[in-house]
Design a protein around this motif. Structure first.
Motif, PDB file in Angstrom:
ATOM      1  N   THR A 217      23.748  44.154  33.691  1.00 56.93           N
ATOM      2  CA  THR A 217      24.147  45.151  32.679  1.00 56.93           C
ATOM      3  C   THR A 217      23.070  46.224  32.532  1.00 56.93           C
ATOM      4  N   GLU A 305      26.205  48.798  28.766  1.00 59.38           N
ATOM      5  CA  GLU A 305      25.581  47.934  27.757  1.00 59.38           C
ATOM      6  C   GLU A 305      25.743  48.551  26.372  1.00 59.38           C
ATOM      7  N   SER A 440      36.294  34.585  22.832  1.00 62.34           N
ATOM      8  CA  SER A 440      35.182  35.498  23.114  1.00 62.34           C
ATOM      9  C   SER A 440      34.117  34.794  23.958  1.00 62.34           C
ATOM     10  N   ASN A 441      33.798  33.561  23.583  1.00 62.53           N
ATOM     11  CA  ASN A 441      32.808  32.799  24.359  1.00 62.53           C
ATOM     12  C   ASN A 441      33.312  32.564  25.782  1.00 62.53           C
ATOM     13  N   ARG A 444      32.918  35.670  27.863  1.00 65.95           N
ATOM     14  CA  ARG A 444      31.517  35.908  28.236  1.00 65.95           C
ATOM     15  C   ARG A 444      31.068  34.934  29.310  1.00 65.95           C
ATOM     16  N   SER A 445      31.640  33.722  29.276  1.00 69.06           N
ATOM     17  CA  SER A 445      31.244  32.726  30.292  1.00 69.06           C
ATOM     18  C   SER A 445      31.783  33.142  31.672  1.00 69.06           C
ATOM     19  N   ASP A 447      32.376  36.441  32.494  1.00 68.20           N
ATOM     20  CA  ASP A 447      31.892  37.771  32.904  1.00 68.20           C
ATOM     21  C   ASP A 447      30.908  38.303  31.868  1.00 68.20           C
ATOM     22  N   ASN A 448      29.603  38.257  32.221  1.00 62.65           N
ATOM     23  CA  ASN A 448      28.625  38.795  31.253  1.00 62.65           C
ATOM     24  C   ASN A 448      28.200  40.206  31.647  1.00 62.65           C
ATOM     25  N   ILE A 452      32.582  42.870  25.100  1.00 63.24           N
ATOM     26  CA  ILE A 452      33.737  42.205  24.487  1.00 63.24           C
ATOM     27  C   ILE A 452      34.072  42.957  23.198  1.00 63.24           C
ATOM     28  N   TYR A 475      31.005  38.055  17.170  1.00 63.27           N
ATOM     29  CA  TYR A 475      31.446  37.583  18.497  1.00 63.27           C
ATOM     30  C   TYR A 475      31.831  38.728  19.428  1.00 63.27           C
ATOM     31  N   ASP A 477      30.749  42.694  21.139  1.00 61.14           N
ATOM     32  CA  ASP A 477      29.651  43.638  21.419  1.00 61.14           C
ATOM     33  C   ASP A 477      29.956  45.003  20.805  1.00 61.14           C
TER      34      ASP A 477
END
Ligand code: GCU
Length: 601
Positions: A217, A305, A440-441, A444-445, A447-448, A452, A475, A477
């Motif tokens: 990122t 980011e 949401s988690n 992120r797991s 695709d970080n 989100i 939760y 971004d």
């Protein structure tokens, strides 16, 4: 005992116990060896699902999926696909048969084709999307079951096909249910059918199922060198296979060996990498090979980011000049599903001055995402976790999570997608927070490398003061919310509004706007006139200019779209009229207000 065994055998045949299986999604189907099954398919409207639950027929002719034909003059078969009409696939049924415009129920589809099974290879049957539930049969045998109207699925049908003529039959059911995703109520047309491509894909027994290339990122540049992360996975957990990745323009070529999970990963150094951006949508030809199969893709590289209240693209703050879009053909012809459809809609967005689109409220077709990437348009991609979802139903969560997984795995290489959205306008509750935080988690797991978000609802502390207060802020971004000041809130002087957004995160207004019937003119206080919508946009843009830390907006909506909830005769006529374009592609006066406002951003 013998008689019982025979009946069981017939029953299992009749119900078509699967000897095929849904396999994980194969990525980038455009670059695979495919045989298209698009074109005319016969169809039978089956309101009472006689073809599925009918017990009157004897087992030999039981079920439409058997495509039974009379063997003797006295045989009774009460259906015949070959005498049934045809409709074009891909395509929704609502706009192809006037009897089906409002229809919610089952329609059976049938397509026969000649096929030669390449020896030693496997054959997958791929659907770009079927809305909502699909039961797939190949030569009378169950080949797969799928729910969810906007994500691809494929099954290995090798053992169900034979050389010569084969028949595929699909039972499609678009009835709505409280436990579905979306649930029973949503503000768009419930277009049913096989709405995206149908392909046969020929693969080696062990093939590259998916792959991912990305930058960190915040990939720091050292001496003009960047680190590209590459990973790939095969369909079999077998070690020792060689996967090669080539990016000729960057003089990158790596040979990697699969581990016991059948995966590879590597970090590759790229010198003088030209980053993808709306101004320079640069993509590189990437080749991923295993054995004698090579997949090619056009991949862009960029970083995205959130830093404080800013969104940074390639390290620089960007204001997302967006617009929301539903997946409807530009001139009112039902579900969009081609590059041509997407190009027209996205060109309208470009005319507006947009660098960003919110593809609402579900994953759009892959052509649209790829065309946006080619045109340099950033994308917010979303799953239809919309309004009053059955938050405590485990199957509902699994359905939502599967749709999220499938959306990400299909599009994880699209540089223009910067936001995964997990929900729209969901009422606050602990159950909803539990459901969405898990989603949401999960995102992120998987695709970080992306942000989100979700479209929240703003609460009005008073008619002239608004506060955003949503537990889900932790939760996401990017904090996004919908507001309809001037439309659902009877405030014509929105510019006086004050806002309280107590989160140190970028803010996107994911919806604002109001309706107007194209060509209806009058005083700016006269609801449904173009002047009313024009004034609403003027007031909202003036108000939004005062919101601190705004990172972007995606007003609702590019073009009028069909909705069963919009029934006002002579004005709505089953269209939501909040478009800046009419359903015939005509610009309303508010189009120019937003276009001018975006030039100031
Ligand atoms: C809601 C919803 C949209 C809907 C819009 C409207 O915010 O998110 O799907 O179409 O409002 O009421 O027009």
């Amino acid at each position: 005992m013998k008689k019982f065994a025979i009946i069981c055998c017939i029953l299992s045949l009749a119900t078509g116990t699967a000897t095929a299986e849904i396999v994980p999604q194969i990525a980038n189907v455009q670059s695979r060896q495919t045989l298209s099954l698009n074109g005319p398919w016969n169809y039978i409207i089956d309101v009472q699902e006689e073809g599925y639950y009918d017990y009157r027929m004897n087992p030999t002719s039981w079920g439409f999926f058997r495509n039974a034909k009379p063997q003797r003059p006295e045989d009774l078969i009460e259906y015949d696909f070959d005498k049934a009409p045809t409709m074009n696939i891909p395509g929704d049924w609502n706009t192809q048969d006037p009897r089906l415009f409002f229809y919610e129920g089952t329609v059976w589809f049938k397509r026969s084709f000649d096929y030669h099974q390449p020896s030693g290879r496997r054959t997958l049957l791929y659907f770009g999307a079927v809305n909502y539930e699909a039961r797939v049969y190949v030569n009378g045998r169950a080949a797969g079951y799928h729910i969810g109207g906007f994500t691809p699925f494929n099954q290995d049908v090798t053992d169900l096909l034979h050389d010569g003529e084969n028949t595929i039959i699909v039972k499609v059911d678009n009835k709505r249910h409280a436990e579905d995703v979306p649930t029973q109520i949503f503000d768009w047309w419930n277009y049913g059918g096989i709405t995206r491509d149908v392909l046969l894909i020929s693969v080696e027994p062990n093939y590259v199922e998916n792959y991912k290339l990305s930058l960190d990122t915040t990939d720091p540049v050292k001496k003009n060198i960047r680190q590209i992360h590459f990973s790939a996975k095969t369909n079999k957990a077998e070690a020792g296979h060689t996967i090669t990745v080539n990016i000729p323009e960057l003089k990158i070529s790596r040979q990697l060996t699969t581990d016991s999970n059948g995966t590879v990963s590597a970090t590759m150094q790229a010198k003088n990498l030209q980053l993808w951006s709306p101004d320079t949508p640069k993509r590189y030809c990437v080749e991923v090979s295993m054995g004698d199969e090579t997949i090619t893709d056009s991949i862009g590289f960029r970083t995205v980011e959130a830093r404080g209240k800013q969104i940074l693209l390639n390290g620089k703050p960007i204001f997302l000049k967006g617009i929301s879009i539903h997946e409807e053909k530009p001139y009112g012809g039902g579900r969009a599903n081609s590059t041509a459809d997407a190009h027209t809609l996205l060109s309208w967005a470009k005319e507006l001055g947009c660098n960003f689109v919110r593809l609402a409220h579900y994953p759009h077709n892959e052509y649209a995402v790829r065309e946006a990437e080619r045109m340099g348009i950033l994308v917010w991609s979303e799953i239809p976790v919309y309004w009053t979802i059955a938050w405590t139903n485990k199957k509902t969560y699994q359905n939502a999570e599967q749709q999220l997984t499938d959306m990400i795995s299909r599009d994880q290489n699209r540089a223009n997608i910067i936001i995964w959205s997990i929900a729209n306008e969901t009422p606050h509750s602990n159950e909803r927070d539990q459901f969405l935080s898990q989603l949401s988690n999960h995102a992120r797991s998987l695709d970080n490398t992306r942000l989100i978000s979700m479209a929240m609802e703003v609460t009005s502390a008073s008619n002239y003061h608004n506060r955003l207060n949503d537990n889900m802020n932790k939760y996401v971004d990017v904090v996004s919310f919908n507001q309809y000041i001037g439309w659902y809130r009877d405030v014509n002087d929105a510019a006086k509004m004050t806002w309280e957004i107590p989160y140190d995160k970028p803010v996107i207004i994911s919806e604002f706007g109001g309706g107007a019937k194209y060509g209806l003119h009058g005083d700016k206080n006269q609801r449904w006139t173009e002047e009313f919508q024009e004034n609403l946009y003027r007031e909202n843009c003036a108000m939004i200019d005062k919101i601190e830390g705004l990172a972007g907006t995606t007003p609702w909506i590019l073009k009028d779209f069909r909705s069963p909830r919009r029934v006002l005769n002579d004005i709505q006529d089953y269209y939501n009229r909040k478009g800046l374009f009419s359903d015939n592609g005509e610009k309303k006066k508010a189009f120019y207000v937003l276009k001018d406002w975006y030039t100031t951003k």
